[in-house]
Design a protein around this motif. Structure first.
Motif, PDB file in Angstrom:
ATOM      1  N   ILE A 120      -7.097   2.263   1.134  1.00 23.74           N
ATOM      2  CA  ILE A 120      -6.573   0.611   1.901  1.00 23.74           C
ATOM      3  C   ILE A 120      -5.269   1.211   2.396  1.00 23.74           C
ATOM      4  O   ILE A 120      -4.454   2.159   1.730  1.00 23.74           O
ATOM      5  N   PHE A 158      -1.540  -0.782   2.942  1.00 28.17           N
ATOM      6  CA  PHE A 158      -0.384  -1.811   2.939  1.00 28.17           C
ATOM      7  C   PHE A 158       0.546  -1.954   3.991  1.00 28.17           C
ATOM      8  O   PHE A 158       1.347  -0.888   3.996  1.00 28.17           O
ATOM      9  N   VAL A 218      -4.010   3.730  -2.399  1.00 29.42           N
ATOM     10  CA  VAL A 218      -3.220   2.771  -1.309  1.00 29.42           C
ATOM     11  C   VAL A 218      -2.116   3.716  -0.639  1.00 29.42           C
ATOM     12  O   VAL A 218      -1.282   4.008  -1.448  1.00 29.42           O
ATOM     13  N   ASP A 220      -4.871  -2.951   5.600  1.00 32.87           N
ATOM     14  CA  ASP A 220      -5.782  -3.804   5.154  1.00 32.87           C
ATOM     15  C   ASP A 220      -5.288  -5.108   4.389  1.00 32.87           C
ATOM     16  O   ASP A 220      -5.880  -6.204   3.932  1.00 32.87           O
ATOM     17  N   VAL A 221      -3.892  -4.752   3.585  1.00 33.20           N
ATOM     18  CA  VAL A 221      -3.186  -6.027   2.958  1.00 33.20           C
ATOM     19  C   VAL A 221      -1.859  -6.041   3.885  1.00 33.20           C
ATOM     20  O   VAL A 221      -1.218  -4.899   4.175  1.00 33.20           O
ATOM     21  N   ILE A 274      -5.115 -10.540   4.184  1.00 33.64           N
ATOM     22  CA  ILE A 274      -6.338  -9.779   4.711  1.00 33.64           C
ATOM     23  C   ILE A 274      -6.774  -9.932   6.104  1.00 33.64           C
ATOM     24  O   ILE A 274      -6.993 -11.140   6.340  1.00 33.64           O
ATOM     25  N   SER A 304      -9.867  -5.904   8.770  1.00 32.17           N
ATOM     26  CA  SER A 304      -9.907  -4.958   7.819  1.00 32.17           C
ATOM     27  C   SER A 304     -11.432  -4.363   7.438  1.00 32.17           C
ATOM     28  O   SER A 304     -12.119  -5.533   7.235  1.00 32.17           O
ATOM     29  N   HIS A 313     -12.105  -2.807   4.672  1.00 29.86           N
ATOM     30  CA  HIS A 313     -11.871  -2.818   3.229  1.00 29.86           C
ATOM     31  C   HIS A 313     -11.539  -4.151   2.552  1.00 29.86           C
ATOM     32  O   HIS A 313     -10.618  -4.046   1.787  1.00 29.86           O
ATOM     33  N   GLN A 314     -12.186  -5.261   2.940  1.00 29.81           N
ATOM     34  CA  GLN A 314     -11.483  -6.607   2.606  1.00 29.81           C
ATOM     35  C   GLN A 314     -11.598  -6.696   1.025  1.00 29.81           C
ATOM     36  O   GLN A 314     -10.665  -7.331   0.376  1.00 29.81           O
ATOM     37  N   ALA A 324      -9.078  -4.961  -0.635  1.00 28.39           N
ATOM     38  CA  ALA A 324      -7.776  -5.425  -0.310  1.00 28.39           C
ATOM     39  C   ALA A 324      -7.434  -6.722  -1.338  1.00 28.39           C
ATOM     40  O   ALA A 324      -6.432  -6.838  -1.996  1.00 28.39           O
ATOM     41  N   TRP A 325      -8.442  -7.451  -1.659  1.00 30.86           N
ATOM     42  CA  TRP A 325      -8.365  -8.453  -2.279  1.00 30.86           C
ATOM     43  C   TRP A 325      -7.933  -8.120  -3.716  1.00 30.86           C
ATOM     44  O   TRP A 325      -7.000  -8.748  -4.288  1.00 30.86           O
TER      45      TRP A 325
END
Length: 414
Positions: free
Chosen positions: A27, A29, A54, A80-81, A296, A300, A302-303, A306-307
């Protein structure tokens, strides 16, 4: 196909599958400095615990939010974030481009862990959470202890009210030292910290602009008095001149959020360690000066991963403390406030136990609900109307009346 060829083909396919599986756990950031300094410390543990890799992309604060505005509008290009500044969380939520964290991940179960005012700011009009608070910006005043001592200024007297703050500036001026980089910072402090109950920063509950109210008139008047007396340097924040001012003792105070400590210590002016201290804002005001949220984007792919990163960075007490210790990003998670870290002396601030002061401010900040037109109003009021008053001598009430008209026109279709 012979056995050797078959084995080779299988190995290649297996390798591609593994690469693909690894990519599925990657993911990105998207943020702004000094988040990268914090991520370097936090991510190894997160990646080890979750197997999620990440990457991060940093842009300066303004470019980061400009890029995100485009990403959310077009539905592509965002990480994703994403980090969202408090001044942008309202319009970004209203854009419809962020995942509803309450519905999708049950974020509401964490509400009790966060400062109430920050939790409220991360919500949409539907009452659901779209941004998890990651850090706060308790408003404080940084000041040069050596310059105050040289000018014979007592800090407690200087912050008693705005008149005493200006009087301190007049003493500093005799030594050819500016009180503050920009008088505009004082106007912003007053506007942000004296919001009456039931009002937002720029709008009332019905969405009407309140920029001609006494709060704005007073803020402009104090800033204009500082400018007229020649007590500020007319220096814009985040400019090279601003950085040099911290390093060269050009000015004696800066109103800001607690987070400024991390920037000063880590890269702006590390050589000035021990010459700074921090106090409450003048005139007994409490308020937020910045703060960040993690969201998010709906785009995305890849939620869920990301969470997991957002949950790790916001709800984990130890992670919040490490984020605070690394870049002075004050924790949004109130379960951290009894930690011994708050009792420790801060070397950059001459051994002051400054984190206790930050916590006191954070506990006294009242919630202010963001509005989708805040970013428009901020630009019109602080970047246009205020500058017309300070730089061009425009009459205050005239400037604010014109600002009100512009805000109504530009937010009509939001």
């Amino acid at each position: 196909m012979n056995f050797k060829t078959l084995a080779l083909t299988s190995a290649v396919l297996l390798g591609l599958a593994n690469t693909s599986a690894a990519a599925e756990n990657n993911i990105r950031f998207d943020g702004f400095p000094d988040f990268d300094s914090s991520l370097k410390v936090l991510l190894p543990d997160f990646e080890k615990k979750t197997g999620i890799k990440v990457d991060y992309l940093m842009n300066n604060h303004g470019d980061h939010h400009t890029k995100l505005t485009t990403n959310l509008a077009t539905g592509s290009g965002a990480g994703d974030v994403i980090v969202v500044d408090v001044e942008k969380i309202g319009p970004f939520v209203a854009s419809g481009g962020l995942v509803n964290l309450s519905q999708q991940y049950g974020a509401n179960k964490f509400e009790d862990r966060f400062a109430p005012y920050a939790w409220a700011q991360g919500k949409g009009a539907d009452g659901d959470v779209y941004g998890m608070p990651v850090d706060l910006g308790p408003g404080v005043m940084y000041y040069r202890t050596d310059l105050f001592e040289k000018a014979g200024i007592d800090i407690n007297q200087a912050i008693q009210d705005w008149d005493s703050y200006i009087a301190a500036g007049e003493k500093l001026k005799k030594l050819n030292i500016q009180l503050i980089p920009s008088a505009a910072d004082v106007a912003q402090a007053i506007i942000f910290t004296t919001v009456p109950e039931g009002e937002g920063l720029y709008f009332d509950k019905e969405g009407n602009p309140v920029v001609t109210s006494e709060r704005f008139v007073h803020a402009f008047e104090v800033a204009k008095k500082i400018r007229d007396k020649g007590l500020d340097g007319r220096i814009l924040a985040w400019s090279n001149e601003w950085y040099e001012g911290f390093r060269n003792a050009t000015f004696a105070t800066q109103l800001s959020g607690a987070w400024l400590l991390g920037h000063l210590n880590n890269w702006i002016a590390p050589d000035t360690a021990g010459k700074w201290a921090v106090s409450h804002l003048p005139d007994g005001i409490y308020g937020s000066w910045g703060g960040s949220f993690l969201s998010i984007p709906k785009q995305s792919k890849h939620q869920d991963e990301a969470w997991k990163l957002i949950e790790y960075m916001t709800t984990d007490r130890d992670v919040q403390l490490k984020h605070f210790e690394t870049i002075a990003a004050f924790p949004a998670n109130v379960t951290t406030y009894d930690d011994e870290l708050f009792q420790q002396e801060v070397p950059f601030l001459g051994g002051q136990k400054a984190r206790l002061l930050f916590a006191d401010v954070a506990k006294n900040i009242k919630p202010v609900q963001p509005a989708k037109g805040d970013h428009v109003a901020r630009s019109i009021v602080l970047e246009n109307a205020l500058m017309e008053v300070l730089d061009e001598g425009k009459e205050i009430k005239t400037a604010l009346k014109e600002a009100e008209r512009l805000i109504k026109r530009r937010t009509r279709n939001l």
